[in-house]
Design a protein around this motif. Structure first.
Motif, mmCIF file in Angstrom:
data_model
loop_
_atom_site.group_PDB
_atom_site.id
_atom_site.type_symbol
_atom_site.label_atom_id
_atom_site.label_comp_id
_atom_site.label_asym_id
_atom_site.label_seq_id
_atom_site.Cartn_x
_atom_site.Cartn_y
_atom_site.Cartn_z
ATOM 1 N N UNK A 83 5.197 20.636 -0.318
ATOM 2 C CA UNK A 83 3.862 20.896 -0.183
ATOM 3 C C UNK A 83 3.311 21.875 -0.936
ATOM 4 N N UNK A 84 3.858 22.712 -1.551
ATOM 5 C CA UNK A 84 3.632 23.916 -2.394
ATOM 6 C C UNK A 84 3.394 23.020 -3.815
ATOM 7 N N UNK A 85 3.982 22.192 -4.257
ATOM 8 C CA UNK A 85 3.835 21.567 -5.571
ATOM 9 C C UNK A 85 2.639 20.244 -5.414
ATOM 10 N N UNK A 138 9.309 10.518 -0.506
ATOM 11 C CA UNK A 138 8.764 10.538 0.725
ATOM 12 C C UNK A 138 9.740 9.676 1.514
ATOM 13 N N UNK A 139 10.087 8.568 1.125
ATOM 14 C CA UNK A 139 10.996 7.706 1.628
ATOM 15 C C UNK A 139 12.239 8.102 1.996
ATOM 16 N N UNK A 140 12.805 9.153 1.122
ATOM 17 C CA UNK A 140 13.900 9.992 1.406
ATOM 18 C C UNK A 140 14.058 10.707 2.580
ATOM 19 N N UNK A 141 12.756 11.418 2.909
ATOM 20 C CA UNK A 141 12.557 12.053 3.901
ATOM 21 C C UNK A 141 12.475 11.335 5.250
ATOM 22 N N UNK A 142 11.820 10.203 5.273
ATOM 23 C CA UNK A 142 11.707 9.518 6.494
ATOM 24 C C UNK A 142 13.099 8.677 6.743
ATOM 25 N N UNK A 143 13.828 8.394 5.961
ATOM 26 C CA UNK A 143 14.955 7.781 6.093
ATOM 27 C C UNK A 143 15.954 8.653 6.646
ATOM 28 N N UNK A 144 15.992 9.895 6.072
ATOM 29 C CA UNK A 144 16.930 10.819 6.739
ATOM 30 C C UNK A 144 16.530 11.144 8.079
ATOM 31 N N UNK A 194 2.329 11.032 3.235
ATOM 32 C CA UNK A 194 3.211 11.778 2.271
ATOM 33 C C UNK A 194 3.215 13.484 2.529
ATOM 34 N N UNK A 195 1.706 13.449 2.746
ATOM 35 C CA UNK A 195 1.466 15.179 3.155
ATOM 36 C C UNK A 195 2.239 15.416 4.482
ATOM 37 N N UNK A 196 2.311 14.603 5.353
ATOM 38 C CA UNK A 196 2.691 14.725 6.600
ATOM 39 C C UNK A 196 4.313 15.054 6.478
ATOM 40 N N UNK A 197 4.937 14.203 5.541
ATOM 41 C CA UNK A 197 6.543 14.162 5.636
ATOM 42 C C UNK A 197 6.662 15.871 4.814
ATOM 43 N N UNK A 198 5.695 16.194 4.042
ATOM 44 C CA UNK A 198 6.035 17.408 3.568
ATOM 45 C C UNK A 198 5.797 18.637 4.532
ATOM 46 N N UNK A 199 4.772 18.382 5.438
ATOM 47 C CA UNK A 199 4.626 19.246 6.450
ATOM 48 C C UNK A 199 5.750 19.619 7.474
ATOM 49 N N UNK A 200 6.208 18.499 7.891
ATOM 50 C CA UNK A 200 7.316 18.557 8.843
ATOM 51 C C UNK A 200 8.782 18.765 8.274
ATOM 52 N N UNK A 241 0.822 -1.090 -0.151
ATOM 53 C CA UNK A 241 0.216 0.192 -0.068
ATOM 54 C C UNK A 241 0.975 1.293 -0.202
ATOM 55 N N UNK A 242 0.220 2.245 -0.376
ATOM 56 C CA UNK A 242 0.982 3.549 -0.359
ATOM 57 C C UNK A 242 1.399 4.103 1.050
ATOM 58 N N UNK A 243 0.662 3.817 2.012
ATOM 59 C CA UNK A 243 0.899 3.897 3.358
ATOM 60 C C UNK A 243 2.109 3.252 4.009
ATOM 61 N N UNK A 244 2.264 1.849 3.400
ATOM 62 C CA UNK A 244 3.359 0.940 4.026
ATOM 63 C C UNK A 244 4.588 1.523 3.091
ATOM 64 N N UNK A 245 4.217 1.910 1.917
ATOM 65 C CA UNK A 245 5.588 1.880 1.168
ATOM 66 C C UNK A 245 6.223 3.430 1.362
ATOM 67 N N UNK A 246 5.446 4.378 1.897
ATOM 68 C CA UNK A 246 6.037 5.641 2.319
ATOM 69 C C UNK A 246 6.340 5.595 3.956
ATOM 70 N N UNK A 247 5.541 4.825 4.588
ATOM 71 C CA UNK A 247 5.914 5.018 6.097
ATOM 72 C C UNK A 247 5.862 3.758 6.869
#
Length: 347
Positions: free
Chosen positions: A185-187, A205-211, A173-179, A118-124
């Motif tokens: 987020x603009x895009x 999105x994965x790159x944000x979480x991994x970092x 995905x949106x959560x990662x943008x906001x934090x 799922x998208x939720x599992x793939x990004x988070x």
């Protein structure tokens, strides 16, 4: 904690096959739910050893329990799996959380590979080594940090999702943008759910979480940023899961939680009213409003007393000090959480 190998795209499943074929691997089991057995397992099967074991669990958050774990452990025991065996978790957040938990505890550590569908599992949910099950109505109340050996992300699995499930994953995905990424987020406000290439969205999105996880694997500091929207969201999700016929998806609850916690950020002087309006307008353009009545807000907020980020009697929340800048360990009261829910209800 050791790092997981990460594969995204067409190479993901061949990489899994190579990993499972390494010398010393004794047995392979696949944990899947009733949905992924039907929709995703046929695509995975050619990349598995012929003698693998398929363990099927019921789909849905209500089955993310110790009772399900017991059934998984019983199957592994019956088929004499040892610590050189591999459990492949094929599914969304319920399967990856529960499967990782089962692997971490079985004989003090079974090799584990996550194949999020799922998208939720793939990004988070599939990233970062958080595992767990729900307990006595509390979301992810029992769990351990245990990175899988590998995470294999095949974006083509997203084609199996219905629009509601895809939208729920988009909340993370949106959560990662906001934090952490105001430009994204603009895009994102411009494109909404009209995404041509989900693989690019997943990778970013994965790159944000991994970092973030790399800085703080055990969630003692910056990793708490990833909980934005989750203090209220988990409480709301847990409350509605206990009400017959009212369960919401995790991402739907998180989207509501992000509105509430953005409003709390304004009340704390961290976020501007204009930024709150931008967040609300965007979220409500994508997500339907989660339904509850005003009289339930106190009971929902009370559930936050069991939030895992708390310290003693202090409820610690992740808020925003601007779009793209999260701030963690912000103390809030049950009364403030209830008021944020009432604010959301009035919108």
């Amino acid at each position: 904690m050791n790092n997981s190998s990460l594969y995204i795209g067409p190479t993901a499943l061949p990489a899994l096959a190579a990993l499972l074929a390494r010398p010393g691997t004794t047995r392979v089991a696949v944990l899947a739910d009733t949905n992924t057995v039907r929709l995703c397992y046929p695509k995975l099967q050619p990349h598995l050893p012929a003698d693998h074991l398929l363990i099927e669990m019921s789909a849905g958050e209500e089955h993310k329990t110790l009772a399900t774990c017991e059934r998984v452990w019983a199957e592994l025991t019956e088929h004499q799996f040892d610590r050189h065996s591999v459990l492949v978790c094929l599914g969304g957040g319920v399967v990856t959380d529960l499967g990782g938990f089962c692997a971490a505890l079985y004989k003090r550590g079974l090799r584990c590979v996550v194949v999020p569908t799922t998208l939720l599992a793939q990004v988070d949910a599939g990233i970062g080594g958080k595992t767990g099950v729900d307990f006595q109505g509390y979301k992810n109340h029992l769990g351990v940090f245990q990175l899988p050996e590998a995470v294999c992300i095949e974006p083509e699995f997203l084609a199996t999702l219905d629009p509601r499930e895809l939208r729920a994953g988009y909340a993370e995905v949106v959560k990662h943008w906001l934090i952490a990424d105001s430009d994204a987020f603009v895009q994102g406000r411009q494109q909404g759910m009209f995404v041509e290439d989900w693989a690019l969205v997943v990778q970013a999105s994965v790159a944000i979480k991994q970092a973030i996880v790399a800085q703080d694997p055990l969630e003692r500091g910056p990793r708490k940023l990833l909980n934005f929207g989750h203090t209220v969201g988990h409480a709301l999700e847990s409350y509605l899961l206990g009400q017959a016929g009212r369960a919401v998806l995790h991402g739907e609850a998180v989207a509501a939680g992000m509105v509430c916690e953005a409003w709390l950020s304004v009340q704390k002087g961290l976020l501007t009213e204009r930024e709150l309006d931008q967040i609300e307008t965007f979220l409500f353009s994508v997500f339907e409003k989660v339904q509850f009545v005003t009289l339930e807000t106190d009971a929902i907020a009370e559930l936050a007393r069991q939030d895992k980020k708390n310290q003693g009697a202090t409820i610690n929340c992740t808020l925003l000090e601007g779009i793209g800048r999260g701030v963690y360990d912000q103390p809030v009261t049950v009364a403030e959480l209830a008021e944020s829910l009432r604010y959301y209800h009035r919108l």
